[in-house]
Design a protein around this motif. Structure first.
Motif, PDB file in Angstrom:
ATOM      1  N   SER A  43      32.031  40.054  45.713  1.00 25.60           N
ATOM      2  CA  SER A  43      30.590  40.296  45.665  1.00 25.60           C
ATOM      3  C   SER A  43      29.834  39.343  46.571  1.00 25.60           C
ATOM      4  N   ALA A  47      27.490  41.338  49.141  1.00 25.06           N
ATOM      5  CA  ALA A  47      26.081  41.450  48.757  1.00 25.06           C
ATOM      6  C   ALA A  47      25.191  40.856  49.845  1.00 25.06           C
ATOM      7  N   GLU A  58      25.370  43.863  42.242  1.00 29.96           N
ATOM      8  CA  GLU A  58      26.705  44.129  42.781  1.00 29.96           C
ATOM      9  C   GLU A  58      27.792  43.680  41.810  1.00 29.96           C
ATOM     10  N   ILE A  59      27.646  42.498  41.250  1.00 32.87           N
ATOM     11  CA  ILE A  59      28.640  42.005  40.291  1.00 32.87           C
ATOM     12  C   ILE A  59      28.668  42.884  39.057  1.00 32.87           C
ATOM     13  N   ARG A  62      30.525  46.118  39.778  1.00 31.51           N
ATOM     14  CA  ARG A  62      31.974  45.930  39.820  1.00 31.51           C
ATOM     15  C   ARG A  62      32.543  45.688  38.419  1.00 31.51           C
TER      16      ARG A  62
END
Length: 217
Positions: A43, A47, A58-59, A62
């Motif tokens: 990430s 990102a 983003e994290i 995921r």
């Protein structure tokens, strides 16, 4: 007689606790610290730079791909202030169950305090800024930067600081209810910020209840 009864109760409860702690608790974990490390690393690489909210998104994306409904959807309205161990920051609860929690935690300003003594292992993945830690007897600080993971072993005590803007992904694995007094005591007995107390209790209980309905304890 009362002391005798107390000793009998302790003698019965200690083996039960040892069995639950040693053989049952680890089977409840779903999060792998190494997987989280890879998610953080990937990430940070993908990102947009200097956009912390985009990094959170983003994290979280995921994590949901990896752990499904055990991860709460990221929502900027669900941040909660947190005062604990004389440090202040804010957190977003991504997961909370009896045996684990996973949160974003940090501060836009900087903070410093006591880690607390916890019945859990704590994995602190730095996303932005730095975390400094002081172990008793070591005159030099431990310094953790983006991509680093600070492992606070169960029962370990440290002084820690986020000297300026800093954010992290934090995983705790252990008896999470035993950590709640540390997380709430400053609010109850010092800041008297009962709205924050209520929001913390609500989001924690909501996540724990939803996890329990899925069989995650």
């Amino acid at each position: 007689m009362n002391w005798f009864r107390l000793s009998v109760v302790i003698a019965v409860l200690l083996p039960i606790y040892y069995y639950l702690d040693t053989y049952v608790l680890p089977t409840l974990y779903i999060f792998d610290p190494e997987v989280l490390q890879q998610i953080v690393t990937d990430s940070l690489a993908t990102a947009p730079k200097d956009n912390t909210t985009a990094l959170f998104v983003e994290i979280n994306r995921r994590l949901k791909n990896e752990y499904g409904d055990n991860i709460n959807e990221f929502n900027t309205d669900d941040w909660i202030f947190n005062n604990a161990g004389n440090a202040m920051g804010s957190m977003f609860i991504q997961h909370a169950s009896i045996s684990e929690y996973l949160i974003f935690f940090g501060t836009a300003l900087g903070t410093e305090g006591h880690t607390g003594v916890h019945p859990s292992n704590d994995y602190f993945y730095i996303l932005k800024g730095e975390q400094w830690a002081h172990s008793l007897g070591n005159p030099e600080p431990e310094i953790y930067r983006p991509g680093d993971m600070h492992w606070l072993k169960r029962g370990t005590v440290k002084q820690y600081s986020m000297p300026s803007t800093a954010w992290a992904l934090e995983l705790a694995q252990g008896w999470i209810p035993g950590m709640l007094p540390f997380g709430l005591a400053d609010t109850v007995f010092s800041t008297l910020d009962f709205r924050t107390f209520g929001r913390t209790a609500y989001f924690t209980a909501k996540s724990m209840f939803e996890c329990a309905l899925r069989g995650k304890f």
